[in-house]
Design an enzyme around this catalytic site. Structure first.
Site, PDB file in Angstrom:
ATOM      1  N   GLU A 399       4.778   1.972 -12.965  1.00  0.00           N
ATOM      2  CA  GLU A 399       6.159   0.649 -12.577  1.00  0.00           C
ATOM      3  C   GLU A 399       7.527   1.204 -13.039  1.00  0.00           C
ATOM      4  OE1 GLU A 399       1.575  -2.836 -13.662  1.00  0.00           O
ATOM      5  OE2 GLU A 399       3.172  -1.772 -15.323  1.00  0.00           O
ATOM      6  N   HIS A 484      -0.787  -0.611 -24.104  1.00  0.00           N
ATOM      7  CA  HIS A 484      -1.371  -1.274 -23.730  1.00  0.00           C
ATOM      8  C   HIS A 484      -3.092  -1.027 -24.444  1.00  0.00           C
ATOM      9  CE1 HIS A 484       0.013  -1.107 -19.958  1.00  0.00           C
ATOM     10  NE2 HIS A 484       0.247  -2.050 -20.613  1.00  0.00           N
ATOM     11  N   ASN A 522      -1.827  -3.313 -15.900  1.00  0.00           N
ATOM     12  CA  ASN A 522      -1.292  -3.802 -17.144  1.00  0.00           C
ATOM     13  C   ASN A 522      -3.000  -4.701 -17.655  1.00  0.00           C
ATOM     14  OD1 ASN A 522       0.857  -3.168 -14.983  1.00  0.00           O
ATOM     15  ND2 ASN A 522       1.937  -3.147 -16.759  1.00  0.00           N
TER      16      ASN A 522
HETATM   17  P1  FAE Z   1      -3.406  -9.627 -28.894  1.00  0.00           P
HETATM   18  O1  FAE Z   1      -2.393 -10.682 -27.508  1.00  0.00           O
HETATM   19  O2  FAE Z   1      -2.942  -8.311 -29.228  1.00  0.00           O
HETATM   20  O3  FAE Z   1      -3.371 -10.743 -29.998  1.00  0.00           O
HETATM   21  C1  FAE Z   1      -4.061 -10.586 -30.956  1.00  0.00           C
HETATM   22  C2  FAE Z   1      -3.421 -11.383 -32.295  1.00  0.00           C
HETATM   23  O4  FAE Z   1      -3.722 -11.475 -33.225  1.00  0.00           O
HETATM   24  C3  FAE Z   1      -2.451 -10.945 -32.524  1.00  0.00           C
HETATM   25  O5  FAE Z   1      -1.670 -12.124 -32.474  1.00  0.00           O
HETATM   26  C4  FAE Z   1      -2.224 -11.112 -34.235  1.00  0.00           C
HETATM   27  O6  FAE Z   1      -0.897 -10.767 -34.753  1.00  0.00           O
HETATM   28  C5  FAE Z   1      -3.494 -11.674 -34.500  1.00  0.00           C
HETATM   29  N1  FAE Z   1      -4.476 -10.007 -35.507  1.00  0.00           N
HETATM   30  C6  FAE Z   1      -4.591  -9.042 -35.509  1.00  0.00           C
HETATM   31  N2  FAE Z   1      -4.687  -8.981 -36.998  1.00  0.00           N
HETATM   32  C7  FAE Z   1      -5.274 -10.442 -37.164  1.00  0.00           C
HETATM   33  C8  FAE Z   1      -5.933 -10.506 -38.514  1.00  0.00           C
HETATM   34  N3  FAE Z   1      -6.281 -10.068 -39.372  1.00  0.00           N
HETATM   35  N4  FAE Z   1      -5.531 -12.158 -39.366  1.00  0.00           N
HETATM   36  C9  FAE Z   1      -5.248 -12.703 -38.094  1.00  0.00           C
HETATM   37  N5  FAE Z   1      -4.114 -12.244 -37.392  1.00  0.00           N
HETATM   38  C10 FAE Z   1      -4.500 -11.098 -36.800  1.00  0.00           C
HETATM   39  O7  FAE Z   1      -5.316  -9.573 -27.481  1.00  0.00           O
HETATM   40  N6  FAE Z   1       0.418  -6.207 -20.699  1.00  0.00           N
HETATM   41  C11 FAE Z   1       0.055  -6.641 -19.814  1.00  0.00           C
HETATM   42  O8  FAE Z   1      -0.889  -7.315 -18.804  1.00  0.00           O
HETATM   43  N7  FAE Z   1       1.534  -6.588 -19.115  1.00  0.00           N
HETATM   44  C12 FAE Z   1       2.452  -6.624 -19.213  1.00  0.00           C
HETATM   45  O9  FAE Z   1       3.621  -6.644 -18.597  1.00  0.00           O
HETATM   46  C13 FAE Z   1       2.435  -5.704 -20.757  1.00  0.00           C
HETATM   47  N8  FAE Z   1       3.479  -5.572 -21.347  1.00  0.00           N
HETATM   48  C14 FAE Z   1       3.718  -4.667 -22.844  1.00  0.00           C
HETATM   49  C15 FAE Z   1       4.686  -4.785 -23.418  1.00  0.00           C
HETATM   50  C16 FAE Z   1       4.540  -5.052 -24.213  1.00  0.00           C
HETATM   51  C17 FAE Z   1       5.630  -4.496 -26.098  1.00  0.00           C
HETATM   52  C18 FAE Z   1       3.828  -5.212 -25.448  1.00  0.00           C
HETATM   53  C19 FAE Z   1       3.288  -4.545 -26.890  1.00  0.00           C
HETATM   54  C20 FAE Z   1       2.098  -4.927 -24.952  1.00  0.00           C
HETATM   55  C21 FAE Z   1       2.543  -5.238 -23.280  1.00  0.00           C
HETATM   56  N9  FAE Z   1       1.226  -5.413 -22.687  1.00  0.00           N
HETATM   57  C22 FAE Z   1       1.384  -5.766 -21.530  1.00  0.00           C
HETATM   58  C23 FAE Z   1      -0.065  -5.532 -23.434  1.00  0.00           C
HETATM   59  C24 FAE Z   1      -0.326  -7.277 -23.377  1.00  0.00           C
HETATM   60  O10 FAE Z   1       0.485  -7.525 -23.894  1.00  0.00           O
HETATM   61  C25 FAE Z   1      -1.760  -6.739 -24.313  1.00  0.00           C
HETATM   62  O11 FAE Z   1      -2.744  -6.553 -24.073  1.00  0.00           O
HETATM   63  C26 FAE Z   1      -2.018  -7.935 -24.386  1.00  0.00           C
HETATM   64  O12 FAE Z   1      -1.494  -8.387 -25.369  1.00  0.00           O
HETATM   65  C27 FAE Z   1      -3.536  -7.795 -25.348  1.00  0.00           C
HETATM   66  O13 FAE Z   1      -4.517  -9.170 -25.751  1.00  0.00           O
HETATM   67  P2  FAE Z   1      -5.603  -9.624 -26.893  1.00  0.00           P
HETATM   68  O14 FAE Z   1      -6.430 -11.201 -26.512  1.00  0.00           O
HETATM   69  O15 FAE Z   1      -6.129  -8.316 -27.056  1.00  0.00           O
END
Ligand code: FAE
Length: 543
Positions: A399, A484, A522
């Site tokens: 990308e 990721h 992604n």
């Molecule tokens: P996630 O979104 O990480 O949510 C987990 C939540 O659980 C978070 O809010 C935590 O604070 C919370 N948490 C964790 N432990 C605890 C606990 N013990 N007690 C209470 N709360 C807790 O999970 N993906 C794309 O598809 N496209 C993109 O353009 C993209 N760009 C990205 C850019 C950056 C800078 C980053 C960091 C990630 C990017 N990603 C992208 C990855 C994507 O955001 C990630 O795969 C998802 O957010 C993961 O989703 P989950 O539901 O697994």
């Protein structure tokens, strides 16, 4: 079995309005609880709710909405903040170029993916007193993992790219999932719910904000590569109005890594607003789940609530019958490892902690010729990729990323997603009471080789070179951090084929930890679609 997947649009908009209003009033009143109705106060003894969802990222948001729609009282627990209240500067989030305490999760200095510019330490800033900021970087040996912290999880900080994985690769990674059903039903549903849209091709061709993408695209095509556009959840109509200065700028004002103040359809604007709007879902913020144990037929969670400066303001317990873990690949895996290794849930399978991968992430940058300037105005929202995924030896989907520093850099930056087959393992570190990732430095080499094959060819064909000044130590490739994180509780291994954790009843995983380390694009669209598929299977079995 009937699978519930959609709600009529009129019902959604009424709900969403109620949910958004609840978010606004919680922010205005400084509450750590978001709900349309007042729910019981957990600080008075142990409370019990039928369902708990840990985290508020993609998997959690889907699950909570569908539980709420089914009339099941659900509490979501999120360790980060609610990001809807403007700070003193009138903005909720700070920009990437001018970060302040809101940027990072309890850090004294920002930890941006690019560490230097022209070898100078001008990218990162000291932050003063540590604060519950929106971006976290969790560092392990040989791998730093970026994650979002707050209501909306990764949706608050990510680039919004929402590509659908190539079907053959999806089938290879998740062979027991009915791909027909995913591609016909759940991917379209996830795209609709998340507000996925595509850039107007005419705008892409003429705007100065994507000159950087057009330059990279031209050079890739000269080298014989195919390029493609990437759908996104950032509202591209809003972006066009930003350029005309009709609305406040966000993507055109360097905002992304530490949050977008406008334009981005993060989860708090869709799934989570709808979930709270059902009247059945409550979100508790700044509340971390520390431990999980079982008492008779229920789960008991040990919780800790902090204020935004990290002071513990409450400790307590919450009981539930059904427990959905959506704390992300790192968070969910850590909770289950701790439960298994401390003997709280001793029957958890050995597969917990296995199958972890960084989705083959590797960043690199090239130096362009003087006549191939990329422009001082760069949209932070990537929308073009070089697609070399079908290379039989070195598949890569690269990308074209912005370098939005407000001046000409002659640099082209890329996030390549590769099919790195290496997998790491998460284990429990008893001494520090936290999960540890076992990932050897050599395990990133296949990702680097795939990126190198692609960019060597572009450099050879166009007479250009790599940049050495951006990632520290003169490195051309950065594969020691990722955006990721995937795996740790892999579908069909640690769980059944729909995310039910093996060895225990009423315990489910619903996030990126289900995906075995790689998905080729992604991941959040896939995480969302998979969560929709799984909860549709569970709903008829819930009370
Ligand atoms: P996630 O979104 O990480 O949510 C987990 C939540 O659980 C978070 O809010 C935590 O604070 C919370 N948490 C964790 N432990 C605890 C606990 N013990 N007690 C209470 N709360 C807790 O999970 N993906 C794309 O598809 N496209 C993109 O353009 C993209 N760009 C990205 C850019 C950056 C800078 C980053 C960091 C990630 C990017 N990603 C992208 C990855 C994507 O955001 C990630 O795969 C998802 O957010 C993961 O989703 P989950 O539901 O697994």
């Amino acid at each position: 079995m009937t699978e519930q997947i959609e709600t009529p649009p009129s019902a959604i908009s009424r709900r969403r309005f109620a949910g958004l209003a609840a978010f606004s009033s919680a922010a205005a009143l400084g509450l750590t609880q978001v709900a349309t109705a007042r729910s019981a106060d957990a600080s008075r003894g142990r409370e019990f709710v039928p369902a708990v969802v840990v985290g508020t990222g993609y998997g959690s948001a889907v699950t909570a909405l569908r539980l709420g729609e089914a009339g099941i009282a659900t509490t979501m627990l999120e360790m980060g903040q609610l990001w809807t209240k403007p700070g003193r500067d009138g903005k909720v989030f700070c920009s990437t170029l001018n970060p302040d305490h809101r940027s990072m999760w309890f850090a004294r200095r920002t930890e941006a993916p690019l560490s230097t510019f022209l070898w100078l330490d001008v990218v990162n800033r000291d932050l003063g007193r540590p604060y519950a900021g929106v971006l976290d970087r969790v560092d392990f040996d040989n791998m730093g993992v970026y994650v979002g912290r707050g209501v909306g999880g990764g949706s608050l900080v990510n680039g919004g790219m929402a590509p659908t994985p190539e079907r053959a690769y999806f089938e290879r990674m998740l062979p027991r999932v009915d791909a027909d059903q995913m591609y016909r039903r759940y991917f379209p549903l996830a795209r609709r719910m998340l507000g996925v849209n595509s850039i107007d091709p005419r705008y892409l061709e003429k705007t100065p904000a994507y000159r950087y993408a057009r330059v990279s695209r031209k050079l890739a095509q000269q080298a014989g590569f195919r390029t493609t556009t990437i759908p996104n959840v950032y509202d591209f109509r809003y972006l066009q109005r930003e350029e005309r200065r009709q609305v406040p700028r966000s993507a055109l004002a360097g905002e992304v890594l530490y949050g977008n103040n406008h334009g981005k359809q993060s989860l708090d604007k869709n799934y989570l607003a709808d979930a709270v709007g059902t009247g059945k879902v409550t979100i508790r913020t700044l509340t971390k789940v520390l431990a999980i144990r079982r008492e008779r037929d229920d789960y008991v969670l040990t919780l800790e609530r902090i204020d935004p400066w990290g002071k513990v303001v409450w400790r307590g317990e919450l009981g539930c019958r059904h427990l959905f873990l959506g704390a992300g690949s790192l968070g969910t895996t850590e909770l289950l490892l701790r439960a298994r290794e401390t003997g709280a849930l001793p029957n958890l399978p050995a597969a917990i902690g296995r199958g972890w991968g960084p989705n083959g992430n590797v960043m690199t940058a090239r130096a362009n010729h003087l006549w191939d300037w990329t422009g001082p105005l760069q949209s932070t929202i990537p929308t073009v990729a070089v697609d070399n995924w079908h290379d039989p030896i070195h598949p890569a989907f690269a990308e074209i990323a912005p370098l939005p520093v407000g001046l000409e850099t002659w640099a082209s930056l890329y996030l390549a997603i590769t099919a790195n087959p290496e997998r790491g393992r998460m284990v429990f570190d008893h001494v520090h009471n936290k999960a540890k990732l076992l990932w050897g430095s050599g395990q990133s080499n296949p990702a680097i080789q795939s990126a190198k094959a692609l960019f060597d060819k572009i450099n050879r064909s166009t007479g250009t070179t790599y940049r050495h000044d951006l990632f520290g130590n003169n490195e051309r490739f950065a594969a020691d951090f990722c955006y990721h994180p995937l795996g740790g509780c892999v579908l069909g291994q640690a769980t059944d084929n729909h995310g039910r954790v093996k060895g225990y009843r009423n315990l489910y995983v619903t996030d990126g930890s289900l995906i075995p380390g790689s998905i080729g694009v992604n991941p959040f669209l896939t995480i969302t679609a998979l969560a929709e598929r799984n909860i549709a299977r569970h709903l008829p079995t819930l009370p």
